[in-house]
Design an enzyme around this catalytic site. Structure first.
Site, short mmCIF file in Angstrom:
data_model
loop_
_atom_site.label_atom_id
_atom_site.label_comp_id
_atom_site.label_asym_id
_atom_site.label_seq_id
_atom_site.Cartn_x
_atom_site.Cartn_y
_atom_site.Cartn_z
N ASP A 647 -4.68 -11.77 0.18
CA ASP A 647 -5.48 -10.64 -0.54
C ASP A 647 -5.96 -9.76 0.91
O ASP A 647 -6.46 -10.29 1.65
CB ASP A 647 -6.52 -11.10 -1.18
CG ASP A 647 -7.21 -9.93 -2.15
OD1 ASP A 647 -6.60 -9.69 -3.06
OD2 ASP A 647 -8.38 -9.72 -1.74
N GLU A 691 -3.78 -5.45 -4.53
CA GLU A 691 -3.54 -5.81 -3.16
C GLU A 691 -3.46 -7.18 -3.01
O GLU A 691 -3.59 -7.83 -1.89
CB GLU A 691 -5.27 -5.40 -2.53
CG GLU A 691 -6.15 -6.39 -3.06
CD GLU A 691 -6.87 -5.84 -4.08
OE1 GLU A 691 -8.23 -6.29 -4.40
OE2 GLU A 691 -6.45 -5.16 -4.99
#
Length: 782
Positions: A647, A691
């Site tokens: 992430d 993301e």
């Protein structure tokens, strides 16, 4: 060394003479020694007796002066050295010593014979009695040196005289022997040369009429007779050698003829016993010539049920009744039965009686097979069969062939086949028959008749000399086959032009390709044939795919799978491939056939459906599709299965600060880094959403997981993409969690996609909780 008669005579005479004289000398020495000893003893004994009588009276009255005078007078005797008179208590009462020291030494020795100072002495101790009563004793020393020297001189003189006698005897014997044996030696030398087949001149020895003269004449006569007999013997030997060479030449010639023959040749006596056989017997039966010679032929080779018939035939042969031919069966060494046809001849003795029977046997196994085959084929309901002679007369014909000639078999046999054929058919058949008679090999040709097409096969039937004896013609209607073949050719052409097919040998070298294959790859057949298949291999395809492919097909199994290849100009294409081995009659793999279907368009559609449009990574859908397959593969390979979750740190703040377009560029950068690291076979990178990224990969050792993953984290930060609102670094960073299962230690670990995915998410949150820009790796436990 061999001694001559002369030296044997001389040597024996000398040995006898030496032995005789030695005995005499020994006897003389012994007598002389005994005589000298006796003389000395007698002399001593006389002196002792005289001395005893001289001192007996003075000793009784113990008249010392008289004793001294008696001793003094006694010592004047020659050879008396010392005298001592002792009373009965052994006390010396009177003595005379010429040499006191020497006398003491001799008296102390107490030995009868004493050697001292190079001289020899005898000590004599004698008792002195009166009326048989001891009244004293006397000790007298006698010197015997001169007496012994005289004896030794006499013995040496005797020895020299004896030795001189031996030498004179030997010289006399040699002279006499040499004269006696010289003649014999010359005759002996001549006899030895005669024995060696040398010609010598035998001398005239001795006088006329004596033994030597007669012996030399006899030897000359014997030499002449031996020479004549040798000349006669040499003539006989030469004739025998010439006859033997001629016989050997004839025997070798006949043996070569027998061994070169292709048939069995047996020579038997009237009892049926084999006396000679050729090598063909050993070749066909397995029995050596030594095993066959002396055996009765029918007992060794003929089955019991045929033996009586063979005996009757042989009885006829012995009486001179020779059948032209007859057949029987032989049992060879390995138990096989072989049929033979026989012809016979005989050898007569000087009285005209049969001495030997010569049997020539021909193996007719192939002939019988051919006849049986022809008989079987003649009954064929679909094949036209005609057996003809070389001049084209019909010998045998079946119903199918006779119908083609519009007749019956009985009416056609013995007739010329050309009489029932068209001129065109006869001319065509005649041309091929002439060629067959020259080549003696089977031929095939096609002909049209009444709107049909026939394929004709001509087979020569040869005799034992290799000449064409008969010709068999097999014909069958191939009209429908030709139609089917035409359709098949059309189908093959369609397949060649539309199906992607190739064939390789066992080493992967291309041996044939279809036109469709060439059209797809851009290569010509000439460019592909003889080359390895990897000429079209795409570098994106993992080596493990081809390893699995070869491992499968080399086991004789079919392999199926999807393969990405490249064309001659470098374009990529996908094919769904089925590869299966090609076997020979012995089930050995001789090559591989591959059939392919172009699935490039389908793969493009699939790529669209499983690819994230922004990052070009696989999407969540493909992640769900392959997860179970990959975890099973890693489990099967007993490796470490790894699931990565990534992430971007503070990505919402980045979008708010720099805008969504810049945010998309960050996501593309991270995707590019993941592709760089996830490029091994079995590595996959995904964009799960926003993301958040994920990856599936495997490792040999769990200890390498952290280092590998941390390189990804560092690569992102090292891009130095500005991120002012990132509280841990001035650049864009990522947090990573990795969950793994070690199948190398325990392949029975249970796996659940949801549980493993959730565990990876937990590790990602742990990384963020530690301050972000961190990697957390942990094993998933049951």
């Amino acid at each position: 060394m061999r001694l001559s008669l002369k030296y044997k005579f001389i040597l024996s005479f000398i040995v006898t003479e030496v032995l005789f004289i030695s005995v005499i000398v020994f006897y003389n020495f012994s007598s002389l020694h005994n005589l000298s000893k006796s003389l000395i003893d007698e002399k001593v004994e006389t002196a002792n007796k005289l001395f005893t009588e001289l001192i007996q009276a003075p000793l009784v009255v113990y008249d010392k002066k008289t004793l001294d005078n008696a001793i003094d007078s006694f010592t004047n005797i020659k050879n008396i050295v010392a005298v001592e008179i002792l009373d009965k208590e052994n006390r010396v009462i009177s003595h005379v010593h010429i040499d006191a020291e020497l006398s003491k030494k001799i008296f102390d020795a107490r030995s009868k014979k004493v050697e001292a100072e190079g001289r020899t002495f005898i000590l004599s101790v004698l008792p002195i009695k009166m009326h048989d009563k001891a009244i004293g004793s006397a000790k007298i020393i006698f010197e015997v040196t001169d007496s012994l020297k005289t004896i030794e001189d006499n013995r040496n003189f005797t020895f020299l005289v004896s030795l001189l006698g031996i030498i004179l005897s030997a010289m006399s014997v040699y002279i006499i022997g040499n004269r006696l044996t010289h003649s014999l030696e010359r005759l002996t030398s001549s006899a030895e040369k005669i024995a060696e087949d040398d010609q010598v001149i035998i001398p005239n020895l001795g006088r006329d009429g004596d033994e030597m003269s007669i012996l030399s004449k006899a030897m000359r006569i014997m030499q002449e007779q031996i020479a004549q007999r040798n000349r006669n013997l040499n003539d006989v030997v030469q004739k025998l050698q010439d006859s033997s060479a001629l016989l050997k030449k004839e025997r070798d010639f006949h043996s070569a003829l027998l061994d070169q023959a292709s048939s069995i040749v047996l020579v038997m006596n009237p009892k049926g016993e084999v006396v000679l056989s050729n090598k063909v017997v050993e070749t066909l039966t397995g029995y050596t010539q030594n095993e066959v010679i002396g055996k009765v032929a029918w007992e060794m080779f003929i089955p019991k049920e045929e033996q009586e018939r063979v005996k009757r035939v042989f009885s006829c042969l012995v009486t001179g009744d020779f059948p032209n031919t007859y057949e029987n069966t032989w049992i060879v060494k390995d138990g096989t039965h072989i049929p033979f046809t026989w012809s016979n001849s005989c050898v007569l003795d000087e009285n005209g009686n049969i001495e030997y029977i010569i049997a020539i046997g021909i193996d007719i196994t192939e002939r019988n097979k051919t006849e049986q085959t022809i008989k079987t084929l003649l009954n064929s309901p679909v094949v036209s069969i005609i057996l003809i002679s070389v001049d084209e007369r019909i010998l045998e014909i079946n119903d199918i062939a006779s119908k083609r000639l519009n007749n019956t078999p009985d009416r056609l046999k013995g007739k010329y086949i050309s009489d029932f054929s068209t001129a065109e058919s006869s001319q065509l058949r005649g041309r091929y028959i002439n060629e067959l008679l020259i080549t003696k090999k089977p031929l095939m040709y096609e002909e049209k008749q009444d709107g049909k097409i026939f394929k004709n096969h001509l087979y020569p039937i040869l005799d034992n000399d290799g000449n064409v004896l008969q010709i068999s013609i097999f014909s069958h209607d191939i009209t429908e086959f030709k139609k089917a073949q035409k359709e098949l050719d059309k189908y093959i052409r369609l397949v060649d032009e539309n199906v992607i097919i190739s064939h390789t040998d066992t080493e992967g070298i291309t041996t044939s390709v279809s036109k469709a294959f060439c059209k797809l790859t851009g290569y010509t057949a000439k460019e592909l044939i003889g080359k390895e298949y990897n000429i079209i291999r795409h570098p994106d395809m993992p080596a493990t795919t081809y390893e699995d492919l070869w491992a499968t097909i080399q086991k004789g199994k079919m392999w199926r799978g999807e393969i990405k290849n490249q064309t001659k100009d470098g374009q990529s294409y996908w094919v769904e491939t089925s590869i299966y081995p090609d076997f020979d009659d012995d089930k050995n793999i001789i090559g591989y056939n591959a059939i392919r279907q172009d699935i490039t368009n389908r793969k493009k559609l699939e790529a669209i459906s499983i690819t994230d449009p922004l990052t070009k990574l696989y999407n969540r859908r493909y992640f769900d599709d392959i997860f179970d397959t990959e975890i099973k593969r890693v489990k099967r390979e007993k490796k470490v299965f790894c699931l990565l979750s990534l992430d971007v740190d503070n990505f919402k703040m980045y979008n708010d600060t720099y805008g969504h377009q810049m945010g998309d560029e960050v996501l593309e950068m991270i995707a590019h880094i993941l592709k760089e690291y996830m490029k091994r076979a079995g590595d996959f990178a995904f964009r799960i959403g926003g993301e958040e990224f994920s990856a599936i990969f495997s490792e040999e050792d769990k200890n390498s997981i952290y280092d590998f993953t941390d390189k990804i984290r560092k690569s992102v930060e090292e891009k130095k993409i500005e991120h002012k609102t990132n509280n841990i670094s001035p650049y864009v960073t990522v947090s990573i969690g990795v969950s793994f299962i070690d199948f190398s230690k325990n392949s029975k670990v249970t796996t659940d996609k949801s549980a493993l995915y959730n565990h990876t998410d937990e590790l990602l949150y742990k990384a963020k909780a530690k301050g972000r820009n961190v990697v957390v790796v942990e094993e998933k436990k049951d």
